[in-house]
Motif scaffolding. Structure first.
Motif, PDB file in Angstrom:
ATOM      1  N   VAL A  19      56.633  38.148  35.486  1.00 48.44           N
ATOM      2  CA  VAL A  19      56.182  38.911  34.323  1.00 48.44           C
ATOM      3  C   VAL A  19      57.238  39.892  33.843  1.00 48.44           C
ATOM      4  O   VAL A  19      57.508  39.999  32.649  1.00 48.44           O
ATOM      5  CB  VAL A  19      54.863  39.660  34.639  1.00 48.44           C
ATOM      6  CG1 VAL A  19      54.401  40.472  33.427  1.00 48.44           C
ATOM      7  CG2 VAL A  19      53.779  38.676  35.052  1.00 48.44           C
ATOM      8  N   LYS A  62      51.205  39.052  31.228  1.00 53.61           N
ATOM      9  CA  LYS A  62      52.028  38.409  30.205  1.00 53.61           C
ATOM     10  C   LYS A  62      51.117  37.489  29.404  1.00 53.61           C
ATOM     11  O   LYS A  62      50.388  36.661  29.984  1.00 53.61           O
ATOM     12  CB  LYS A  62      53.171  37.612  30.829  1.00 53.61           C
ATOM     13  CG  LYS A  62      54.031  36.900  29.777  1.00 53.61           C
ATOM     14  CD  LYS A  62      55.028  35.948  30.401  1.00 53.61           C
ATOM     15  CE  LYS A  62      56.220  36.698  30.964  1.00 53.61           C
ATOM     16  NZ  LYS A  62      57.292  35.756  31.430  1.00 53.61           N
ATOM     17  N   ARG A  94      54.069  35.890  24.876  1.00 49.17           N
ATOM     18  CA  ARG A  94      55.178  36.533  25.594  1.00 49.17           C
ATOM     19  C   ARG A  94      55.157  38.056  25.452  1.00 49.17           C
ATOM     20  O   ARG A  94      56.170  38.728  25.630  1.00 49.17           O
ATOM     21  CB  ARG A  94      56.538  35.977  25.132  1.00 49.17           C
ATOM     22  CG  ARG A  94      56.645  34.468  25.281  1.00 49.17           C
ATOM     23  CD  ARG A  94      58.058  33.957  25.040  1.00 49.17           C
ATOM     24  NE  ARG A  94      58.975  34.448  26.076  1.00 49.17           N
ATOM     25  CZ  ARG A  94      59.086  33.889  27.287  1.00 49.17           C
ATOM     26  NH1 ARG A  94      58.314  32.865  27.620  1.00 49.17           N
ATOM     27  NH2 ARG A  94      59.956  34.354  28.161  1.00 49.17           N
ATOM     28  N   GLU A  95      54.000  38.621  25.143  1.00 52.20           N
ATOM     29  CA  GLU A  95      53.836  40.075  25.167  1.00 52.20           C
ATOM     30  C   GLU A  95      53.544  40.484  26.610  1.00 52.20           C
ATOM     31  O   GLU A  95      52.932  39.732  27.374  1.00 52.20           O
ATOM     32  CB  GLU A  95      52.679  40.500  24.263  1.00 52.20           C
ATOM     33  CG  GLU A  95      52.850  40.076  22.818  1.00 52.20           C
ATOM     34  CD  GLU A  95      51.544  40.079  22.059  1.00 52.20           C
ATOM     35  OE1 GLU A  95      51.462  40.765  21.030  1.00 52.20           O
ATOM     36  OE2 GLU A  95      50.602  39.380  22.515  1.00 52.20           O
ATOM     37  N   VAL A  96      53.972  41.686  26.980  1.00 61.59           N
ATOM     38  CA  VAL A  96      53.754  42.192  28.346  1.00 61.59           C
ATOM     39  C   VAL A  96      53.125  43.576  28.279  1.00 61.59           C
ATOM     40  O   VAL A  96      53.602  44.457  27.549  1.00 61.59           O
ATOM     41  CB  VAL A  96      55.076  42.253  29.144  1.00 61.59           C
ATOM     42  CG1 VAL A  96      54.854  42.917  30.497  1.00 61.59           C
ATOM     43  CG2 VAL A  96      55.646  40.857  29.332  1.00 61.59           C
TER      44      VAL A  96
END
Length: 564
Positions: free
Chosen positions: A341, A394, A398-400
């Motif tokens: 992540v 995640k 692809r945002e964390v």
């Protein structure tokens, strides 16, 4: 009776515009503590050396001390004194000062030897003082306003012997000193986030840098600045040192020319100390104190609780005396960390947000959907028994994002399968991609931005909404709705249902982080779908797309590497 000469050790060519004064007529007057604080903060005694000497004598005399405290007579009985100083080679400094040199300030060259003699005798009279790097600087400062070595000895001895818990002045053990460094790190992280982030980026070990914080104030400051700090320190106590060190950190980072991304801890330490030594070229004593008292810090009680928590953590790890094996690393080891992540650089950024006592640990993977599957029951079974934990998510875009969760997930069992909030004010949520941002408990942010200023009177505890705070239930302490410490474990509190204390909740159907008019994070039972929105507890924006699908979810614990 002959007039006392308080300047016998002073090199007057280095004292600037300070008047030597007259000890028989130049007396300071004040009506009450508020007036005394005002005089100390505004430099009322700065222009007259004799006036400051007399005020210091009265302030130190008023300190509550141990029943048996060595005084000037004890020193005179055991020491033969030269007039105005002696060679610094005569008496070696004791081990308890940890190799700290005596700052000369505005002393005559030969007077440095007198500080050596005083400090050595203090170590002999106080065998329980095992680690006190500030001692040479404090003795050197007091010698400026002392008529002889014995008077300096008595003043410093009373500062060491002060036994009022609310009037703590000097750290005297390695455990106390190290916990103060961790506490300063916590305060820097909270009140100087930009500067703290710069420290994390530049130094390999932030705690090593913060380990010098007392030396910045007591040792490195130019004399005019150090004297003004001493004025306030003797009146208001230890908290002043934190204030001044935070101000120095801010000034350093503001005036620092951007350099290499990482120059190593030793390089950063040397750079800061060099900046502080040359502070008189850019910052006046007045400006330094103005910045120091602009911070709306937690109350002494809050800081004391945080310091106690740090001290207990060090004690549990066996860090009570200075040994080589106790080199403390706050940086995450790149060799042992592997996440799907976040990167090593990103986990180090997150580690910089953590309370210092947890940042001593290394991350330990407890749960991953990639390994353990998408099951909320397996999530709980792998996370229970661990406190605190770090949740990382995640999304398929692809945002964390994630959350630091202060309390064991087993707490949810107290209410069966009923969804009920628990946790403490140390919880926070954050987003990492596309940009990095942390959102703390709204009560802490309110305290920082709207708290009552300390305006020359007694220290005022920061105001907070009493309806949003927990009620303390420990029998040994007085319930105080307005001053909840976020640093105590959840078991000490009975959290109410106010929407500003909804930290974490979970049952077989979902996991929730942050509540009140929405959830910072809501995760379904299959750990597959989630929602994010503004919530009152953290006052955060959505941490990623408001409705998202989880690509990977990891939970990390905190491994005590010193016990393995």
């Amino acid at each position: 009776m002959s007039q006392e000469d308080f300047g016998v050790f002073v090199d007057w060519s280095r004292m600037g515009d300070v008047s030597r004064g007259d000890a028989t007529t130049d007396k300071a007057e004040y009506k009450d503590l508020k007036d005394l604080k005002h005089q100390a903060r505004t430099g009322h005694w700065a222009c007259s050396h004799a006036r400051r000497a007399l005020v210091y004598r009265e302030l130190i005399k008023a300190l509550p001390c141990r029943t048996v405290t060595p005084d000037a007579a004890v020193y005179r009985d055991g020491e033969g004194q030269g007039a105005g100083g002696r060679s610094s080679a005569l008496v070696p400094l004791p081990d308890c000062v940890d190799g700290t040199a005596v700052p000369r300030y505005c002393l005559r060259a030969e007077a440095v030897g007198s500080v050596h003699a005083v400090v050595a005798r203090l170590a002999s009279e106080f065998p329980d003082v095992t680690h006190c790097p500030a001692l040479p600087a404090v003795a050197a400062l007091l010698l400026h306003w002392s008529a002889d070595e014995a008077q300096c000895f008595e003043g410093t001895a009373r500062m060491l012997a002060c036994n009022d818990p609310g009037c703590h002045l000097l750290d005297q053990t390695y455990l106390a000193y190290q916990s103060s460094c961790m506490t300063f790190g916590d305060l820097a992280r909270k009140y100087c986030p930009t500067a703290h982030k710069l420290m994390v980026a530049a130094a390999t070990d932030v705690l090593e840098v913060y380990g010098d914080w007392q030396r910045w104030v007591l040792g490195d400051l130019p004399f005019a600045h150090a004297a003004r700090v001493m004025d306030v320190f003797l009146v208001e106590g230890y908290k002043v040192l934190y204030r001044v060190a935070l101000a120095l950190l801010k000034f350093y980072c503001k005036q620092k020319v951007p350099g290499p991304a990482e120059q190593g801890s030793a390089g950063v330490r040397d750079d800061i100390r060099a900046f502080v030594r040359g502070l008189d070229s850019s910052v006046t004593p007045e400006k330094l104190l103005e910045k120091a008292f602009s911070f709306r810090l937690f109350s002494r009680k809050e800081i004391g609780l945080l310091r106690y928590a740090n001290e207990e953590t060090l004690r549990q790890k066996g860090i009570t005396v200075r040994q080589k094996r106790h080199d403390i690393q706050l940086a995450v080891s790149s060799e042992n960390f592997s996440s799907e992540v976040v990167s090593v650089r990103e986990i180090r950024e997150i580690w910089a947000w953590l309370p210092e006592r947890f940042a001593l640990c290394q991350p330990q993977l407890l749960f991953s959907t990639a390994t353990h599957g998408c099951s909320i029951s397996r999530f709980y079974s792998h996370c229970e028994g661990h406190e605190p934990t770090l949740l990382l998510i995640k999304t398929t875009e692809r945002e964390v994002c994630g959350a630091f969760l202060s309390t064991d997930w087993e707490e949810r069992r107290r209410h069966g399968n009923k969804l009920s909030y628990f946790g403490t004010g140390e919880c926070f949520v954050f987003k990492m991609k596309p940009e990095m941002e942390r959102y703390e408990w709204v009560v802490i942010k309110t305290t920082m931005s709207e708290g009552q200023l300390e305006d020359g009177g007694l220290d005022a505890d920061a105001n907070a909404n009493s309806q949003s705070l927990a009620q303390e239930t420990t029998p040994s302490s007085v319930t105080d709705h307005a001053h909840l410490s976020p640093f105590l474990a959840a078991r000490h509190f009975r959290l109410n249902t106010s929407n500003t204390s909804m930290f974490m909740a979970g049952n077989v159907d979902c996991i929730i982080i942050g509540g009140g008019d929405g959830n910072a994070l809501y995760i379904d039972s299959e750990l597959n779908h989630g929602r994010t929105s503004r919530c009152t507890t953290f006052d955060n924006p959505p941490l990623c797309s408001e409705s998202f699908q989880i690509a990977l979810l990891e939970v990390w614990g905190f491994q005590d590497t010193m016990s393995t």
